[in-house]
Design an enzyme around this catalytic site. Structure first.
Site, PDB file in Angstrom:
ATOM      1  N   THR A  12       0.803  -1.543  -0.100  1.00  0.00           N
ATOM      2  CA  THR A  12      -0.267   0.131  -0.006  1.00  0.00           C
ATOM      3  C   THR A  12       0.787   1.195   0.024  1.00  0.00           C
ATOM      4  O   THR A  12       0.345   2.140  -0.421  1.00  0.00           O
ATOM      5  CB  THR A  12      -0.860  -0.009   1.243  1.00  0.00           C
ATOM      6  OG1 THR A  12      -1.662  -1.207   1.229  1.00  0.00           O
ATOM      7  CG2 THR A  12      -1.846   1.271   1.297  1.00  0.00           C
ATOM      8  N   TYR A  25      -7.705   1.068  -4.494  1.00  0.00           N
ATOM      9  CA  TYR A  25      -6.515   1.292  -4.896  1.00  0.00           C
ATOM     10  C   TYR A  25      -5.690   0.034  -5.483  1.00  0.00           C
ATOM     11  O   TYR A  25      -5.882  -1.020  -4.698  1.00  0.00           O
ATOM     12  CB  TYR A  25      -5.679   2.126  -4.141  1.00  0.00           C
ATOM     13  CG  TYR A  25      -5.170   1.293  -2.644  1.00  0.00           C
ATOM     14  CD1 TYR A  25      -4.243   0.607  -2.579  1.00  0.00           C
ATOM     15  CD2 TYR A  25      -6.051   1.520  -1.623  1.00  0.00           C
ATOM     16  CE1 TYR A  25      -3.818  -0.096  -1.381  1.00  0.00           C
ATOM     17  CE2 TYR A  25      -5.937   0.810  -0.530  1.00  0.00           C
ATOM     18  CZ  TYR A  25      -4.551  -0.025  -0.632  1.00  0.00           C
ATOM     19  OH  TYR A  25      -4.480  -0.638   0.969  1.00  0.00           O
ATOM     20  N   SER A  58       1.102  -7.264  -0.673  1.00  0.00           N
ATOM     21  CA  SER A  58       1.932  -8.309   0.135  1.00  0.00           C
ATOM     22  C   SER A  58       1.248  -9.669   0.355  1.00  0.00           C
ATOM     23  O   SER A  58       1.740 -10.567   0.589  1.00  0.00           O
ATOM     24  CB  SER A  58       2.014  -7.846   1.358  1.00  0.00           C
ATOM     25  OG  SER A  58       0.632  -7.762   2.265  1.00  0.00           O
ATOM     26  N   THR A  91       1.060  -4.493   4.296  1.00  0.00           N
ATOM     27  CA  THR A  91       0.947  -4.460   5.745  1.00  0.00           C
ATOM     28  C   THR A  91       0.268  -6.099   5.792  1.00  0.00           C
ATOM     29  O   THR A  91       0.231  -6.549   6.959  1.00  0.00           O
ATOM     30  CB  THR A  91       0.070  -3.412   6.313  1.00  0.00           C
ATOM     31  OG1 THR A  91      -1.473  -3.448   5.483  1.00  0.00           O
ATOM     32  CG2 THR A  91       0.592  -2.013   6.021  1.00  0.00           C
ATOM     33  N   ASP A  92      -0.409  -6.560   4.981  1.00  0.00           N
ATOM     34  CA  ASP A  92      -1.372  -7.746   5.229  1.00  0.00           C
ATOM     35  C   ASP A  92      -0.439  -9.014   5.696  1.00  0.00           C
ATOM     36  O   ASP A  92      -0.823  -9.652   6.618  1.00  0.00           O
ATOM     37  CB  ASP A  92      -1.895  -8.033   3.832  1.00  0.00           C
ATOM     38  CG  ASP A  92      -3.246  -7.271   3.797  1.00  0.00           C
ATOM     39  OD1 ASP A  92      -3.830  -6.270   4.806  1.00  0.00           O
ATOM     40  OD2 ASP A  92      -4.059  -7.274   2.708  1.00  0.00           O
ATOM     41  N   LYS A 164      -0.480  -7.125  12.580  1.00  0.00           N
ATOM     42  CA  LYS A 164      -1.595  -6.227  12.431  1.00  0.00           C
ATOM     43  C   LYS A 164      -2.849  -6.602  13.206  1.00  0.00           C
ATOM     44  O   LYS A 164      -3.146  -7.811  13.314  1.00  0.00           O
ATOM     45  CB  LYS A 164      -1.728  -6.347  10.904  1.00  0.00           C
ATOM     46  CG  LYS A 164      -2.549  -5.352  10.360  1.00  0.00           C
ATOM     47  CD  LYS A 164      -2.902  -5.589   8.809  1.00  0.00           C
ATOM     48  CE  LYS A 164      -3.547  -4.602   8.199  1.00  0.00           C
ATOM     49  NZ  LYS A 164      -3.553  -4.508   6.724  1.00  0.00           N
ATOM     50  N   GLU A 283      -2.151 -31.722  29.418  1.00  0.00           N
ATOM     51  CA  GLU A 283      -2.422 -33.190  29.467  1.00  0.00           C
ATOM     52  C   GLU A 283      -3.758 -33.573  29.133  1.00  0.00           C
ATOM     53  O   GLU A 283      -3.776 -34.820  29.088  1.00  0.00           O
ATOM     54  CB  GLU A 283      -2.152 -33.244  31.018  1.00  0.00           C
ATOM     55  CG  GLU A 283      -1.140 -32.729  31.632  1.00  0.00           C
ATOM     56  CD  GLU A 283       0.402 -33.575  31.205  1.00  0.00           C
ATOM     57  OE1 GLU A 283      -0.019 -34.691  30.803  1.00  0.00           O
ATOM     58  OE2 GLU A 283       1.599 -32.969  30.829  1.00  0.00           O
TER      59      GLU A 283
END
Length: 326
Positions: A12, A25, A58, A91-92, A164, A283
């Site tokens: 981004t 975008y 990303s 950022t993802d 994030k 356990e």
């Protein structure tokens, strides 16, 4: 002045959309030199060298791109003329890349990763200021030996724990209950804590030439989830991260499947879909200790560590030790 290499991968921070708008975008459109041109004061901090290694959303990052990115950064840091690296990233999946670099960078020089929640074409885009503060952190003497760090909204995070936590706000990152490492105020740096887990030059994985990673998948437990999910995943993966309920819990049907597949050589790590807490041995849900506790790692970060672990060993006890150390 120090010399900082800015390694751009897209995201981004390099996104372009309708002028002034923050939505609809395309990520990874601007080149890094165009972004730097919008921050003239950054050249007062350091000598900047630009490296456009990728320009993608990303969500297009993958293990092969992690490997290539880490090799590029290691090559840059090996040069006497480079004092640190700043990585721009979407950022993802930034948290996954940050942890991979934390484990595979073999240098004490600072590596800072940053990005943006608003595209470069938006009003009050946050990317330029995040990038400016990241360079300011990379040149700071106290950043040396601290490993990979992230900078967002004037806050410093460790590469291991950055996560994030908001998909909408500019202040989108946190370290859950572990707290941040410190804060930025323009070019000023204020450290208040540090990570005690092994990283970068102390990491066993940074000493190896990695060209391929084993396949590890993530499964999510929910009420009524069929154990067939585990069998299906095991057909294509050496390891499976379980995103369990509560403290990494699951049904008795899942427990039987885990026991069966463990006998076939599949390695399991228990994590939680709950955002706060820590995973220990259990356990009741893992009576034979077939699963590795994920500690405080998120499922996606546990996947990164398990892939790297499986590239070096298949000994379950050794991998338990790795998850405690890293």
């Amino acid at each position: 002045m120090k010399t900082i290499a800015i390694v751009a991968t897209g995201g981004t921070i390099a996104g372009v959309g309708q002028a002034g708008k923050t939505i609809a975008y395309h990520a990874g459109e601007f080149k890094i030199d165009q972004i730097i041109e919008s921050i003239p004061m950054i050249n007062e901090l350091a000598n900047i060298e630009e490296y456009q290694v990728l320009n993608v959303d990303s969500n297009e990052m993958n293990p092969s791109r992690w490997i290539a990115l880490s090799k590029t950064i290691n090559e840059l840091l090996a040069q006497d003329t480079i004092d640190g690296v700043v990585v721009t990233h979407g950022t993802d999946t930034l948290d996954e890349t940050a942890y991979y670099l934390t484990l595979t960078i073999n240098s004490q020089k600072p590596v800072i990763i940053t990005g943006a929640m608003r595209p470069a074409s938006a009003t009050s885009a946050d990317g330029p200021f995040n990038l400016y503060e990241s360079v300011a952190l990379a040149i700071h003497d106290e950043a040396y030996g601290q490993g990979v760090m992230g900078v967002f909204s004037s806050t410093i995070y460790s590469g291991r724990d950055i996560q994030k936590v908001n998909n909408f706000k500019v202040d989108a990152f946190d370290q859950k209950s572990l707290g941040c490492l410190g804060y930025m105020q323009d070019q000023e740096v204020y450290f208040y804590s540090k990570t005690f887990k092994k990283h970068t030059y102390l990491s066993r994985f940074s000493k190896k030439d990695i060209n391929e990673l084993p396949h590890v998948g993530i499964v999510y437990f929910y009420a009524g989830a069929s154990a067939q999910i585990l069998y299906d995943m095991a057909q294509y993966h050496e390891g499976i991260i379980i995103t369990g309920s509560g403290s990494g819990n699951y049904s008795q049907d899942w427990l039987k499947a885990i026991e069966d597949l463990s006998n076939q050589g599949i390695v399991f790590v228990r994590c939680s879909r709950v955002t706060q807490g820590i995973i220990f041995n259990d356990e009741i849900f893992d009576p034979h200790h077939l699963c590795i506790p994920g500690n405080t790692l998120t499922p996606q970060k546990a996947r990164v560590l398990l892939m790297l672990s499986l590239s070096q060993t298949h000994d379950l006890e050794e991998m338990r030790h790795i998850f405690n150390e890293y």
